[in-house]
Write a protein that holds these residues in place. Structure first.
Motif, PDB file in Angstrom:
ATOM      1  N   VAL A 267       0.826  -1.213   0.000  1.00 34.94           N
ATOM      2  CA  VAL A 267       0.000   0.000   0.000  1.00 34.94           C
ATOM      3  C   VAL A 267       0.858   1.260   0.000  1.00 34.94           C
ATOM      4  O   VAL A 267       0.379   2.343   0.342  1.00 34.94           O
ATOM      5  CB  VAL A 267      -0.958   0.006   1.211  1.00 34.94           C
ATOM      6  CG1 VAL A 267      -1.957  -1.134   1.120  1.00 34.94           C
ATOM      7  CG2 VAL A 267      -0.178  -0.077   2.530  1.00 34.94           C
ATOM      8  N   PHE A 270      -0.193   5.371  -0.560  1.00 31.43           N
ATOM      9  CA  PHE A 270      -1.621   5.670  -0.416  1.00 31.43           C
ATOM     10  C   PHE A 270      -1.940   6.409   0.885  1.00 31.43           C
ATOM     11  O   PHE A 270      -3.110   6.662   1.178  1.00 31.43           O
ATOM     12  CB  PHE A 270      -2.440   4.380  -0.503  1.00 31.43           C
ATOM     13  CG  PHE A 270      -2.505   3.789  -1.891  1.00 31.43           C
ATOM     14  CD1 PHE A 270      -3.455   4.221  -2.797  1.00 31.43           C
ATOM     15  CD2 PHE A 270      -1.600   2.815  -2.277  1.00 31.43           C
ATOM     16  CE1 PHE A 270      -3.522   3.685  -4.073  1.00 31.43           C
ATOM     17  CE2 PHE A 270      -1.648   2.264  -3.552  1.00 31.43           C
ATOM     18  CZ  PHE A 270      -2.613   2.707  -4.455  1.00 31.43           C
ATOM     19  N   LEU A 272      -1.985   5.506   3.954  1.00 25.88           N
ATOM     20  CA  LEU A 272      -2.853   4.758   4.850  1.00 25.88           C
ATOM     21  C   LEU A 272      -2.199   4.616   6.226  1.00 25.88           C
ATOM     22  O   LEU A 272      -0.972   4.586   6.329  1.00 25.88           O
ATOM     23  CB  LEU A 272      -3.144   3.371   4.275  1.00 25.88           C
ATOM     24  CG  LEU A 272      -4.038   3.344   3.032  1.00 25.88           C
ATOM     25  CD1 LEU A 272      -3.990   1.975   2.373  1.00 25.88           C
ATOM     26  CD2 LEU A 272      -5.470   3.708   3.393  1.00 25.88           C
ATOM     27  N   GLU A 275       0.531   1.978   6.625  1.00 26.46           N
ATOM     28  CA  GLU A 275       1.780   2.060   5.870  1.00 26.46           C
ATOM     29  C   GLU A 275       2.952   2.186   6.841  1.00 26.46           C
ATOM     30  O   GLU A 275       2.903   2.918   7.824  1.00 26.46           O
ATOM     31  CB  GLU A 275       1.749   3.254   4.921  1.00 26.46           C
ATOM     32  CG  GLU A 275       2.922   3.302   3.955  1.00 26.46           C
ATOM     33  CD  GLU A 275       2.776   4.400   2.911  1.00 26.46           C
ATOM     34  OE1 GLU A 275       3.763   4.669   2.208  1.00 26.46           O
ATOM     35  OE2 GLU A 275       1.675   4.973   2.800  1.00 26.46           O
ATOM     36  N   ARG A 282      -3.353  -4.657  10.343  1.00 26.05           N
ATOM     37  CA  ARG A 282      -4.360  -4.851   9.300  1.00 26.05           C
ATOM     38  C   ARG A 282      -5.358  -5.933   9.703  1.00 26.05           C
ATOM     39  O   ARG A 282      -5.013  -6.899  10.375  1.00 26.05           O
ATOM     40  CB  ARG A 282      -3.685  -5.285   7.993  1.00 26.05           C
ATOM     41  CG  ARG A 282      -2.565  -4.359   7.546  1.00 26.05           C
ATOM     42  CD  ARG A 282      -1.860  -4.907   6.323  1.00 26.05           C
ATOM     43  NE  ARG A 282      -0.810  -3.994   5.850  1.00 26.05           N
ATOM     44  CZ  ARG A 282      -0.304  -4.014   4.624  1.00 26.05           C
ATOM     45  NH1 ARG A 282      -0.732  -4.911   3.755  1.00 26.05           N
ATOM     46  NH2 ARG A 282       0.628  -3.155   4.272  1.00 26.05           N
ATOM     47  N   THR A 430      -6.472  -0.516   9.590  1.00 22.78           N
ATOM     48  CA  THR A 430      -6.979  -0.524   8.214  1.00 22.78           C
ATOM     49  C   THR A 430      -7.686  -1.842   7.943  1.00 22.78           C
ATOM     50  O   THR A 430      -7.223  -2.898   8.392  1.00 22.78           O
ATOM     51  CB  THR A 430      -5.831  -0.352   7.196  1.00 22.78           C
ATOM     52  OG1 THR A 430      -5.041   0.774   7.574  1.00 22.78           O
ATOM     53  CG2 THR A 430      -6.372  -0.137   5.788  1.00 22.78           C
ATOM     54  N   PHE A 432      -8.976  -4.588   5.081  1.00 21.41           N
ATOM     55  CA  PHE A 432      -8.732  -5.080   3.732  1.00 21.41           C
ATOM     56  C   PHE A 432      -9.865  -6.040   3.388  1.00 21.41           C
ATOM     57  O   PHE A 432      -9.988  -7.096   4.005  1.00 21.41           O
ATOM     58  CB  PHE A 432      -7.381  -5.788   3.641  1.00 21.41           C
ATOM     59  CG  PHE A 432      -6.204  -4.858   3.733  1.00 21.41           C
ATOM     60  CD1 PHE A 432      -5.440  -4.578   2.601  1.00 21.41           C
ATOM     61  CD2 PHE A 432      -5.855  -4.252   4.926  1.00 21.41           C
ATOM     62  CE1 PHE A 432      -4.355  -3.710   2.672  1.00 21.41           C
ATOM     63  CE2 PHE A 432      -4.772  -3.383   5.013  1.00 21.41           C
ATOM     64  CZ  PHE A 432      -4.019  -3.113   3.873  1.00 21.41           C
ATOM     65  N   VAL A 456      -9.467  -0.944   2.200  1.00 23.74           N
ATOM     66  CA  VAL A 456      -8.642  -1.198   1.018  1.00 23.74           C
ATOM     67  C   VAL A 456      -9.237  -2.368   0.250  1.00 23.74           C
ATOM     68  O   VAL A 456      -9.576  -3.403   0.831  1.00 23.74           O
ATOM     69  CB  VAL A 456      -7.181  -1.521   1.426  1.00 23.74           C
ATOM     70  CG1 VAL A 456      -6.348  -1.861   0.188  1.00 23.74           C
ATOM     71  CG2 VAL A 456      -6.578  -0.351   2.181  1.00 23.74           C
TER      72      VAL A 456
END
Length: 491
Positions: A267, A270, A272, A275, A282, A430, A432, A456
């Motif tokens: 990623v 982006f 995020l 990152e 995640r 985040t 996914f 994401v």
């Protein structure tokens, strides 16, 4: 050098899919075939392992058509965590009162063993700490106990092999009885490195499974993606239209394959919050007939009402916690066609006059989404769903609002799971998403709104198939391990 390919096979609730995947993770070709589901009585759902394997062969032949067999380097399987029963000669054994031997699979969503699950929970055995403290009827021990108590002559006395469906497929392909740690740890209470806890099986009345070093449920295990046997057997190669000896990776449960397919995504750039953070920041959310919420950690974390921690069940040497909702896609199944979703999404936007106000349209209509019980974090399979705020009106607006309220309820259920995981020590920044519902833009947006986290979506939307192909690639030894393979496929 000739191009190399890997085949991923995904057995979902209602269909079998396959993909031909390139070395850099691109889907070259996909195929899909439906599979039968029988409901002989309420809360009993069964399938046929013979039909499932036949459909696997059909879709693999379709995706590999026109490609030289020598270019296919490996194959991997994932499937729902359903229970397959075979006899000493590896022939199907019936799992229902009707005695149809071809219907030998107790599906993951079969809740016939709710009473057995409650009894197992009441034992308070130490293995329950790794399933959130509550045994679910969707796991294998209560299903096995139900078969012994209700079909002793017709099924239990004849059964010699109990497989999780993903392990059945890898056995069918290779002849290897080695089980994947993914299935055994997540659904059978196996705990490496100690292995099976004999006192647990004895305490619940299944002491006969201890015979011959637990041979009926698996004496040998390995990490997902490990090469099995000598690869494809001659018989399996002929069935699949591939060459004998092609590498076969130890399998994954379908949700775990989806998690593997997305959680290692690159990623960079982006902006995020995950990152430059560990992969433990995640959560992979696999949204299909049901939804699974996969979070990993470097040390074991115990979350009440959430399955796990399970070591090496998805990513080697990492601990997995798995939350979930037993009915998500099933709740909106009458609307599952993409064009219906799109139409209702557009209609809701028109009703609100702006996309930002869509959420507020559902302020007077509320859904409690546990129509098939609550898997996490309440861990109560007896809960039922309900809708509050209905009127006699049956217009298009009413349908759209019920659809919106259902999605909002599912998103708030995800928030409930996230809060339980964070309270136990997870630091999730985040989400996914993958699976069928992740293709619905409103479903994705409502989840972002409800959780306050960025969402994401993978470049390759069929992340479950990519995850299955990763297993074959890992088994081929073209890559050193699964973690490296994840990074390469998403770079």
């Amino acid at each position: 050098m000739a191009e190399r390919f890997y085949v991923g096979v995904d057995v979902g609730t209602a269909s079998v899919r396959a993909a031909l995947v390139t070395r850099d993770g691109q889907l070259r070709r996909t195929a899909e075939e439906p599979i039968s589901i029988w409901e002989p009585q309420s809360d009993h759902y069964v399938q046929s392992s013979t039909e499932i394997w036949d459909k696997c062969c059909t879709v693999v032949k379709k995706v590999a058509d026109g490609v030289k067999s020598s270019q296919v380097r490996g194959i991997g399987f994932d499937a729902t965590c359903s229970l397959v029963v075979l006899d000493q000669s590896f022939q199907p054994v019936p799992v229902s009162q009707d005695g149809d031997s071809q219907r030998n699979v107790v599906m993951w969503m079969d809740h016939r063993a709710a009473e057995q699950a409650a009894r197992i929970t009441n034992t308070g055995h130490r293995v329950l700490s790794r399933v959130g403290g509550v045994m679910s009827p969707e796991m294998q021990p209560p299903k096995l106990l139900w078969l012994k108590e209700n079909l002793k002559e017709r099924c239990w006395s004849k059964a010699a092999h109990f497989f999780d469906l993903p392990d059945f497929l890898s056995w069918k392909a290779t002849g290897s009885l080695t089980r994947s740690l993914c299935t055994l740890v997540c659904k059978w209470t196996y705990c490496p490195p100690e292995g099976w806890d004999a006192s647990f099986w004895t305490s619940i009345g299944l002491e006969d499974l201890l015979e011959n070093n637990f041979c009926k449920i698996g004496s040998v295990s390995c990490s997902p993606g490990s090469p099995l046997g000598d690869g494809l057997t001659q018989e399996a190669a002929e069935d699949l239209g591939l060459d004998p000896g092609i590498a076969v990776g130890a399998s994954l449960i379908d949700a775990h394959a989806g998690g593997l397919g997305v959680i290692g995504a690159d990623v960079t750039g982006f902006q995020l919050p995950c990152e430059n953070q560990p992969i433990t920041s995640r959560m992979a959310m696999i949204c299909g007939t049901s939804s699974c919420h996969m979070a990993i950690s470097e040390q074991p974390l115990f979350v009440p009402g959430v399955w796990g921690p399970c070591l090496s069940a998805m990513v080697p040497d990492m601990w997995l916690n798995e939350g979930g909702q037993s009915a998500t896609g099933r709740l909106v199944s009458p609307l599952k066609l993409h064009n219906v979703y799109s139409y209702l999404n557009s209609h809701l936007s028109l009703m609100a006059n702006s996309d930002s106000a869509v959420d507020l349209l559902g302020s007077s209509l509320h859904v409690w989404p546990d129509f098939h019980g609550n898997r996490s974090p309440l861990a109560d399979p007896t809960l039922k769903g309900m809708v509050v705020g209905l009127s006699l009106s049956q217009t298009l607006d009413d349908l759209a609002l019920l659809y919106l309220a259902t999605i909002q309820a599912l998103a708030l259920g995800t928030l409930h799971i996230l809060e339980a995981m964070k309270q136990a020590g997870h630091d999730i920044r985040t989400l996914f998403l993958c699976g069928g519902l992740s293709k619905n833009s409103l479903f994705v947006q409502i989840h972002a709104n409800a959780t306050g986290l960025p969402v994401v979506l993978p470049d390759q939307m069929e992340a479950v198939l990519v995850g299955a192909a990763v297993l074959g690639a890992c088994a081929s030894r073209d890559y050193s391990n699964i973690q490296v393979q994840c990074v390469i496929l998403h770079s």
